[in-house]
Design a protein around this motif. Structure first.
Motif, mmCIF file in Angstrom:
data_model
loop_
_atom_site.group_PDB
_atom_site.id
_atom_site.type_symbol
_atom_site.label_atom_id
_atom_site.label_comp_id
_atom_site.label_asym_id
_atom_site.label_seq_id
_atom_site.Cartn_x
_atom_site.Cartn_y
_atom_site.Cartn_z
ATOM 1 N N GLY A 113 0.847 -1.183 0.000
ATOM 2 C CA GLY A 113 0.000 0.000 0.000
ATOM 3 C C GLY A 113 0.884 1.235 0.000
ATOM 4 O O GLY A 113 2.054 1.181 0.385
ATOM 5 N N GLY A 114 0.369 2.339 -0.449
ATOM 6 C CA GLY A 114 1.172 3.566 -0.517
ATOM 7 C C GLY A 114 2.082 3.552 -1.724
ATOM 8 O O GLY A 114 1.618 3.518 -2.853
ATOM 9 N N GLU A 115 3.401 3.540 -1.490
ATOM 10 C CA GLU A 115 4.384 3.577 -2.575
ATOM 11 C C GLU A 115 4.273 2.356 -3.490
ATOM 12 O O GLU A 115 4.004 1.243 -3.032
ATOM 13 C CB GLU A 115 5.804 3.611 -1.987
ATOM 14 C CG GLU A 115 6.171 4.913 -1.334
ATOM 15 C CD GLU A 115 6.506 6.000 -2.328
ATOM 16 O OE1 GLU A 115 7.128 5.712 -3.369
ATOM 17 O OE2 GLU A 115 6.120 7.152 -2.067
ATOM 18 N N PHE A 116 4.513 2.591 -4.771
ATOM 19 C CA PHE A 116 4.570 1.492 -5.728
ATOM 20 C C PHE A 116 6.003 0.989 -5.790
ATOM 21 O O PHE A 116 6.943 1.776 -5.783
ATOM 22 C CB PHE A 116 4.079 1.961 -7.100
ATOM 23 C CG PHE A 116 2.594 2.148 -7.142
ATOM 24 C CD1 PHE A 116 1.765 1.139 -7.600
ATOM 25 C CD2 PHE A 116 2.021 3.334 -6.697
ATOM 26 C CE1 PHE A 116 0.388 1.294 -7.608
ATOM 27 C CE2 PHE A 116 0.645 3.504 -6.710
ATOM 28 C CZ PHE A 116 -0.177 2.481 -7.166
ATOM 29 N N GLN A 117 6.178 -0.351 -5.844
ATOM 30 C CA GLN A 117 7.522 -0.938 -5.765
ATOM 31 C C GLN A 117 7.917 -1.809 -6.938
ATOM 32 O O GLN A 117 9.052 -2.290 -6.981
ATOM 33 C CB GLN A 117 7.638 -1.806 -4.501
ATOM 34 C CG GLN A 117 7.501 -1.067 -3.214
ATOM 35 C CD GLN A 117 6.122 -1.260 -2.587
ATOM 36 O OE1 GLN A 117 5.296 -1.988 -3.083
ATOM 37 N NE2 GLN A 117 5.879 -0.556 -1.505
ATOM 38 N N HIS A 118 7.035 -2.082 -7.879
ATOM 39 C CA HIS A 118 7.355 -3.057 -8.933
ATOM 40 C C HIS A 118 6.776 -2.591 -10.257
ATOM 41 O O HIS A 118 5.658 -2.072 -10.297
ATOM 42 C CB HIS A 118 6.801 -4.427 -8.534
ATOM 43 C CG HIS A 118 7.309 -5.566 -9.341
ATOM 44 N ND1 HIS A 118 8.642 -5.753 -9.622
ATOM 45 C CD2 HIS A 118 6.657 -6.597 -9.922
ATOM 46 C CE1 HIS A 118 8.781 -6.861 -10.346
ATOM 47 N NE2 HIS A 118 7.584 -7.389 -10.532
ATOM 48 N N SER A 119 7.570 -2.786 -11.343
ATOM 49 C CA SER A 119 7.168 -2.300 -12.674
ATOM 50 C C SER A 119 7.266 -3.393 -13.736
ATOM 51 O O SER A 119 8.184 -3.388 -14.562
ATOM 52 C CB SER A 119 8.074 -1.132 -13.111
ATOM 53 O OG SER A 119 7.970 -0.032 -12.266
ATOM 54 N N PRO A 120 6.357 -4.347 -13.764
ATOM 55 C CA PRO A 120 6.391 -5.326 -14.848
ATOM 56 C C PRO A 120 5.868 -4.743 -16.168
ATOM 57 O O PRO A 120 5.035 -3.843 -16.174
ATOM 58 C CB PRO A 120 5.482 -6.452 -14.353
ATOM 59 C CG PRO A 120 4.612 -5.827 -13.323
ATOM 60 C CD PRO A 120 5.355 -4.657 -12.757
ATOM 61 N N ILE A 121 6.392 -5.269 -17.276
ATOM 62 C CA ILE A 121 5.996 -4.818 -18.610
ATOM 63 C C ILE A 121 4.981 -5.807 -19.184
ATOM 64 O O ILE A 121 5.135 -7.018 -19.040
ATOM 65 C CB ILE A 121 7.230 -4.672 -19.529
ATOM 66 C CG1 ILE A 121 6.881 -4.003 -20.844
ATOM 67 C CG2 ILE A 121 7.932 -5.968 -19.779
ATOM 68 C CD1 ILE A 121 7.338 -2.589 -20.924
ATOM 69 N N VAL A 122 3.930 -5.285 -19.790
ATOM 70 C CA VAL A 122 2.884 -6.131 -20.371
ATOM 71 C C VAL A 122 3.409 -6.750 -21.670
ATOM 72 O O VAL A 122 3.890 -6.040 -22.552
ATOM 73 C CB VAL A 122 1.612 -5.299 -20.649
ATOM 74 C CG1 VAL A 122 0.553 -6.144 -21.356
ATOM 75 C CG2 VAL A 122 1.064 -4.713 -19.351
ATOM 76 N N VAL A 123 3.317 -8.085 -21.761
ATOM 77 C CA VAL A 123 3.761 -8.762 -22.983
ATOM 78 C C VAL A 123 2.606 -9.372 -23.769
ATOM 79 O O VAL A 123 2.764 -9.711 -24.939
ATOM 80 C CB VAL A 123 4.833 -9.837 -22.695
ATOM 81 C CG1 VAL A 123 6.112 -9.183 -22.170
ATOM 82 C CG2 VAL A 123 4.343 -10.898 -21.736
ATOM 83 N N SER A 124 1.434 -9.485 -23.140
ATOM 84 C CA SER A 124 0.287 -10.062 -23.834
ATOM 85 C C SER A 124 -0.997 -9.691 -23.098
ATOM 86 O O SER A 124 -0.997 -9.579 -21.871
ATOM 87 C CB SER A 124 0.429 -11.591 -23.878
ATOM 88 O OG SER A 124 -0.696 -12.199 -24.474
ATOM 89 N N THR A 125 -2.054 -9.502 -23.862
ATOM 90 C CA THR A 125 -3.386 -9.290 -23.276
ATOM 91 C C THR A 125 -4.370 -10.205 -23.993
ATOM 92 O O THR A 125 -4.306 -10.372 -25.208
ATOM 93 C CB THR A 125 -3.861 -7.832 -23.433
ATOM 94 O OG1 THR A 125 -3.858 -7.474 -24.812
ATOM 95 C CG2 THR A 125 -2.969 -6.875 -22.657
ATOM 96 N N GLY A 126 -5.249 -10.823 -23.236
ATOM 97 C CA GLY A 126 -6.288 -11.661 -23.817
ATOM 98 C C GLY A 126 -7.568 -10.858 -23.934
ATOM 99 O O GLY A 126 -7.593 -9.652 -23.710
ATOM 100 N N TRP A 127 -8.645 -11.538 -24.283
ATOM 101 C CA TRP A 127 -9.935 -10.863 -24.365
ATOM 102 C C TRP A 127 -10.982 -11.720 -23.716
ATOM 103 O O TRP A 127 -11.050 -12.903 -24.011
ATOM 104 C CB TRP A 127 -10.286 -10.568 -25.825
ATOM 105 C CG TRP A 127 -11.477 -9.667 -25.893
ATOM 106 C CD1 TRP A 127 -12.753 -10.020 -26.212
ATOM 107 C CD2 TRP A 127 -11.520 -8.275 -25.598
ATOM 108 N NE1 TRP A 127 -13.580 -8.942 -26.127
ATOM 109 C CE2 TRP A 127 -12.836 -7.847 -25.757
ATOM 110 C CE3 TRP A 127 -10.567 -7.350 -25.198
ATOM 111 C CZ2 TRP A 127 -13.230 -6.539 -25.528
ATOM 112 C CZ3 TRP A 127 -10.959 -6.051 -24.990
ATOM 113 C CH2 TRP A 127 -12.277 -5.660 -25.163
#
Length: 167
Positions: A113-127
């Protein structure tokens, strides 16, 4: 300076897949200095944008382990750089909803909660787009094609890369 819609999502995703479980020797591995996730995300976004912003303090660049902008490796600083309002060189993004994510975009997680600590990159999105079928690549918790739903987080935000400002 000109704005162009030339963010190469395919290049960003291919880079993410290639280096998800390895380290590009052209970049320092910050794993033992607080984590490598945002450094990895920046590398992926750079692969898709092809341009850095060398503005001291507020830019987005990497020269070597000791010469880099805070936005290159810091979760909140990358968010601030990508969502900036003023015209400056580099990739440009905007906060978005889950359903607006596309491969090459970014998620940021807050585990406490509060600060953000992780930055993953999106490699795929479904529908339809759900946390179960948005797949990410990341460092610090090395992963590729990992569903966002498998993370235990308190908060999440998304950044859609809208284009690149060219010099």
């Amino acid at each position: 300076m000109r704005f162009s819609q030339d963010y190469d999502r395919t290049a960003a995703v291919l880079y993410a897949h290639h280096w998800a479980y390895g380290r590009n020797p052209a970049f320092y591995d910050y794993e033992k200095l607080g984590g490598d996730c945002t450094n990895f995300a920046s590398q992926c976004i750079f692969a898709g944008s092809g341009v850095m912003n060398f503005t001291p303090t507020y830019g987005w660049y990497y020269i070597d382990a000791n010469q880099k902008a805070p936005a290159w490796t810091g979760v909140p600083y990358l968010y601030n750089f990508l969502t900036r309002r003023g015209p400056s060189v580099g990739p440009v993004g905007e906060p978005c909803a889950l359903e607006d994510l596309r491969p090459g975009d970014l998620a940021q997680l807050s585990f406490k909660g509060g600060e953000f600590q992780h930055s993953p990159i999106v490699v795929s999105t479904g529908w339809p787009i759900t946390l179960d079928n948005v797949l990410v690549a990341a460092h610090s918790y090395d992963a590729d094609n990992r569903p966002l739903s498998t993370y235990e987080f308190q908060d999440i935000r998304f950044i859609h890369i809208t284009g690149v400002m060219r010099p």
